[in-house]
Each structure stands twice: as C-alpha cells, then as structure tokens.
Design a protein around this motif. Sequence first.
Motif, PDB file in Angstrom:
ATOM      1  N   TYR A  94      -5.681   3.841   1.206  1.00 10.59           N
ATOM      2  CA  TYR A  94      -5.406   4.247   2.837  1.00 10.59           C
ATOM      3  C   TYR A  94      -6.054   2.835   3.760  1.00 10.59           C
ATOM      4  N   TYR A  95      -7.252   3.120   3.553  1.00 17.37           N
ATOM      5  CA  TYR A  95      -8.931   1.741   3.536  1.00 17.37           C
ATOM      6  C   TYR A  95      -8.297   0.883   3.795  1.00 17.37           C
ATOM      7  N   THR A  96      -8.021   0.383   2.990  1.00 17.76           N
ATOM      8  CA  THR A  96      -7.234  -0.987   3.184  1.00 17.76           C
ATOM      9  C   THR A  96      -6.611  -1.262   3.570  1.00 17.76           C
ATOM     10  N   TRP A  97      -5.661  -0.109   3.396  1.00 17.66           N
ATOM     11  CA  TRP A  97      -4.361  -0.225   4.514  1.00 17.66           C
ATOM     12  C   TRP A  97      -4.848  -0.152   6.513  1.00 17.66           C
ATOM     13  N   GLY A  98      -5.942   0.612   6.302  1.00 20.40           N
ATOM     14  CA  GLY A  98      -6.175  -0.042   7.847  1.00 20.40           C
ATOM     15  C   GLY A  98      -5.739   1.676   7.944  1.00 20.40           C
ATOM     16  N   LYS A  99      -5.730   2.607   7.467  1.00 21.30           N
ATOM     17  CA  LYS A  99      -5.271   4.033   7.749  1.00 21.30           C
ATOM     18  C   LYS A  99      -6.389   5.099   7.637  1.00 21.30           C
ATOM     19  N   LEU A 100      -7.518   5.029   8.714  1.00 19.04           N
ATOM     20  CA  LEU A 100      -9.041   5.112   8.656  1.00 19.04           C
ATOM     21  C   LEU A 100      -9.123   6.401   8.516  1.00 19.04           C
ATOM     22  N   GLU A 101      -8.044   7.406   9.188  1.00 20.12           N
ATOM     23  CA  GLU A 101      -8.086   8.904   9.083  1.00 20.12           C
ATOM     24  C   GLU A 101      -7.497   9.435   7.905  1.00 20.12           C
ATOM     25  N   TYR A 103       1.082  -1.218   0.034  1.00 30.21           N
ATOM     26  CA  TYR A 103       0.425  -0.101   0.158  1.00 30.21           C
ATOM     27  C   TYR A 103       0.622   1.126   0.020  1.00 30.21           C
ATOM     28  N   TYR A 104       2.232   1.008   0.251  1.00 29.04           N
ATOM     29  CA  TYR A 104       2.959   2.265   0.413  1.00 29.04           C
ATOM     30  C   TYR A 104       3.300   2.965  -1.026  1.00 29.04           C
ATOM     31  N   ALA A 105       4.188   1.119  -1.507  1.00 30.97           N
ATOM     32  CA  ALA A 105       4.090   2.088  -3.029  1.00 30.97           C
ATOM     33  C   ALA A 105       3.132   2.568  -3.787  1.00 30.97           C
ATOM     34  N   ALA A 106       1.618   1.525  -2.911  1.00 35.82           N
ATOM     35  CA  ALA A 106       0.643   2.386  -4.408  1.00 35.82           C
ATOM     36  C   ALA A 106       0.510   3.814  -4.014  1.00 35.82           C
ATOM     37  N   ILE A 107       0.053   4.162  -2.774  1.00 31.45           N
ATOM     38  CA  ILE A 107      -0.040   5.603  -2.271  1.00 31.45           C
ATOM     39  C   ILE A 107       1.308   6.332  -3.116  1.00 31.45           C
ATOM     40  N   LEU A 116     -16.409   6.989   2.858  1.00 38.87           N
ATOM     41  CA  LEU A 116     -16.526   8.171   4.120  1.00 38.87           C
ATOM     42  C   LEU A 116     -17.282   7.541   4.804  1.00 38.87           C
ATOM     43  N   ALA A 117     -18.661   6.854   4.004  1.00 36.61           N
ATOM     44  CA  ALA A 117     -19.780   6.401   5.350  1.00 36.61           C
ATOM     45  C   ALA A 117     -19.017   5.423   6.306  1.00 36.61           C
ATOM     46  N   SER A 118     -18.317   4.369   5.382  1.00 38.24           N
ATOM     47  CA  SER A 118     -17.905   3.424   5.834  1.00 38.24           C
ATOM     48  C   SER A 118     -16.517   3.265   7.264  1.00 38.24           C
ATOM     49  N   ILE A 119     -16.013   4.829   6.754  1.00 42.06           N
ATOM     50  CA  ILE A 119     -15.100   4.785   7.959  1.00 42.06           C
ATOM     51  C   ILE A 119     -16.294   5.608   8.894  1.00 42.06           C
ATOM     52  N   TYR A 120     -17.116   6.257   8.716  1.00 43.43           N
ATOM     53  CA  TYR A 120     -17.712   7.028   9.900  1.00 43.43           C
ATOM     54  C   TYR A 120     -18.472   5.473  10.807  1.00 43.43           C
ATOM     55  N   TRP A 121     -18.817   4.648  10.197  1.00 40.64           N
ATOM     56  CA  TRP A 121     -19.596   3.487  11.108  1.00 40.64           C
ATOM     57  C   TRP A 121     -18.340   2.647  11.206  1.00 40.64           C
ATOM     58  N   ASP A 122     -17.211   2.331  11.029  1.00 42.05           N
ATOM     59  CA  ASP A 122     -16.080   1.760  11.827  1.00 42.05           C
ATOM     60  C   ASP A 122     -16.147   2.557  13.141  1.00 42.05           C
ATOM     61  N   ASN A 123     -15.770   3.038  12.888  1.00 42.70           N
ATOM     62  CA  ASN A 123     -15.535   4.649  13.847  1.00 42.70           C
ATOM     63  C   ASN A 123     -16.814   4.921  15.122  1.00 42.70           C
ATOM     64  N   TYR A 124     -17.899   3.946  14.053  1.00 40.70           N
ATOM     65  CA  TYR A 124     -18.674   4.268  15.914  1.00 40.70           C
ATOM     66  C   TYR A 124     -19.373   6.282  15.507  1.00 40.70           C
ATOM     67  N   ILE A 160      -7.904  10.436  -7.056  1.00 45.09           N
ATOM     68  CA  ILE A 160      -7.490  11.088  -5.354  1.00 45.09           C
ATOM     69  C   ILE A 160      -8.537   9.966  -4.918  1.00 45.09           C
ATOM     70  N   TYR A 161      -9.471   9.300  -5.429  1.00 47.08           N
ATOM     71  CA  TYR A 161     -10.359   8.571  -5.036  1.00 47.08           C
ATOM     72  C   TYR A 161      -9.679   7.048  -4.498  1.00 47.08           C
ATOM     73  N   LYS A 162      -8.445   6.483  -5.173  1.00 47.22           N
ATOM     74  CA  LYS A 162      -7.559   5.219  -5.283  1.00 47.22           C
ATOM     75  C   LYS A 162      -6.972   5.690  -4.220  1.00 47.22           C
ATOM     76  N   MET A 163      -6.296   7.549  -4.014  1.00 44.33           N
ATOM     77  CA  MET A 163      -5.211   6.682  -2.264  1.00 44.33           C
ATOM     78  C   MET A 163      -6.281   6.585  -1.199  1.00 44.33           C
ATOM     79  N   ALA A 164      -7.743   7.161  -1.020  1.00 41.80           N
ATOM     80  CA  ALA A 164      -8.295   6.833   0.041  1.00 41.80           C
ATOM     81  C   ALA A 164      -8.692   6.074   0.343  1.00 41.80           C
ATOM     82  N   GLU A 165      -8.748   4.893  -1.375  1.00 43.06           N
ATOM     83  CA  GLU A 165      -9.457   3.644  -0.741  1.00 43.06           C
ATOM     84  C   GLU A 165      -8.202   2.886  -0.165  1.00 43.06           C
TER      85      GLU A 165
END
Length: 333
Positions: A60-67, A30-34, A93-101, A53-58
Amino acid sequence: MRHFFHIAFVLPFTILAGDLGDHFFQQKNYYAAITEYKRTLFLDSSQDSSVIIYKMAETYYTWGKLEESGNILTTILDDSTNENLTVRPLALLASIYWDNYDYDALLILLDKLNSVLDEPARSEIEYVRGWTYIYQTDWAEGIRVFESLNESALIPLINDLDKIYELPQKSVFMATVLSKVIPGAGQLYAGNYENFIYAALFIGSIGSSMLWDMYQKAYFTAAVKYLFLFRRYSKGSIYRMQQKIDQQNLAAMSHFLKDVSDRYPKPLDILLKIASSDNISGRIGTQDPRLQYQKTFKIEIGKVVEKDDSLQQHHLLSLPELPCLYCVQVETS
C-alpha cells in the motif's frame, strides 16, 4: 455417450498465492499483490501472518495509499507491547508520518524504534529526530540533538543550521503598527503591493474623510464611517498583509532548509532503509493478527469477485472454487 468429469489437482495454493503476491509487487501490479496477500492470510494458517500483513502495508505504501498502509500498521502496533515490536513496521509507519508532516506522532515512534534498535541504527534514528525538531521550527532542540551525537560529520550541518538565526524575517507586529498609523505603510513594508494600493487609496481616503468630518465637527458621521467602513476594510487589509508576511517568512525558511537538507542524508531515506532491512527483532503482537483480519478479508474477497474486471476475475476466485482451482476436463465416450 459423452461424459465429462473434472480431475482436481491438490496444490499448495496458498503458498503459491503468497509467491504471486511477491511477483505482482515486483511487477508493480499492486492491486493484484494485495489480493494474493489477503488470500494467503485468509487460507493458510501455516504462513507467518505478521510477515504477510507487513507486506500488505508495504505494498500500500509503495502504491501511494498511505492511509491504508498506516491503518494496517497502526492496528498491528496497537496490539503489540514495547518488547514485542518489530523494527520494520515501526520504521514504515514513521515514514508515513514523515510524509504526512505528522511530526508529533513521528517523535513517539522514534522513541519506540530506539527501544528495539542497536547501534549504529539508533544514531540514525536520533539523526531523524534532530531533523524532526528542525521541521517543527524547534531549532535549538534540533541542533542540540545533532550535537549530542558527537559525530564530526555533523559539524558542517550544525554550522549550516546555526545560520537560520541570521535569516531575514519581516515583523508582523511592526507591519501592523505601521498600517494602523498610516494606511498602506505596513503593506509597503511587507512587499504586498496590491494591498498597499488598496489600503493607501481606498482606506486612506476613508480616513481622510473621517478627519475632515471631525474638523467640521460632524462627529457622528465620522463615527459611522469608522465603525462601518474604516475599521472593517482596514482589518481585512491588515489580515491579508499578515498572511503575506507569514507566507514570505515560511517560504524563506523552507528554501533555506531545502538548501541545507539537500546536502545531507534524507531522513525519509533512512527510515525506508530501516523499513526494508532484513534485521527483524521480536514479533508483532501477542495474538495472531490473522484472526483480527480474517472476517474483513473474507468479505472483501466476496466483493472483489463480483467486480466486472478481467484482471481481478483472473486471479481472484470465489471461495467455493478454491478447493478445485486447477481442473482438467476429460472427454470420454
């Protein structure tokens, strides 16, 4: 005499970098992909920057870096209008909010998703909304949302959720009254047995001592014991008892909801399915997002190059080297 020169091949490097980003993502690097996505975004204005940009966000999400993923998505959406929002960034982003309660923020995003989705996806979003209210302990509103969908498949779910009103719950008020009347009684009712022994023996003995002092008309001594001993330790014991009851009630509800939710589609799975859908409507923002990130990425590239990491050095060259990425050294005499 030996002469050396370099022959530079002109290659569409930035397109290659984008392809490399997808490749590294599939390889879970994921680091190389970013890194490659940033390079593509910075160098190639012909690429669809919103997709990169969306691919970057995706990633990071898959990498576990939700923030990090949430920061990118929030920036994108803050620069958008309702009619221009795309489905995938909103759903991710809704998925991230769900993960973060963060259910309050999630409800706002679900409204935006409904504004850009058609059926049957809109019904799926309403299904997620129902579960959001349930996890906010707003049972009545959650059940009302499920009922409004008028789907026979949800009838068992509604019947299961109705049973939450039958869930045994201990009363904090009753336990507090019992504990104040008879030290240890509320703790025993709460099942807080260690605290019960402490309250019954230690606090009970202080209370008994106060009653003896009052019988002996030593009111001042009784008052001192009450103010500095009994009230202090009794308050602490009651507070721990109340926490115990809240934890027990919450654990019972969580266990109940887990048992119910395991039998039905997961809200997070629905959001991620929408986020990975190819059905993208609208565009991201009224400005080119690449311009918003250009300066940041340039600085980050400079920093990364300086790191002593062979993997990073391999696929992230400094900016002056970019025009001559592929060179052949030829020896002549």
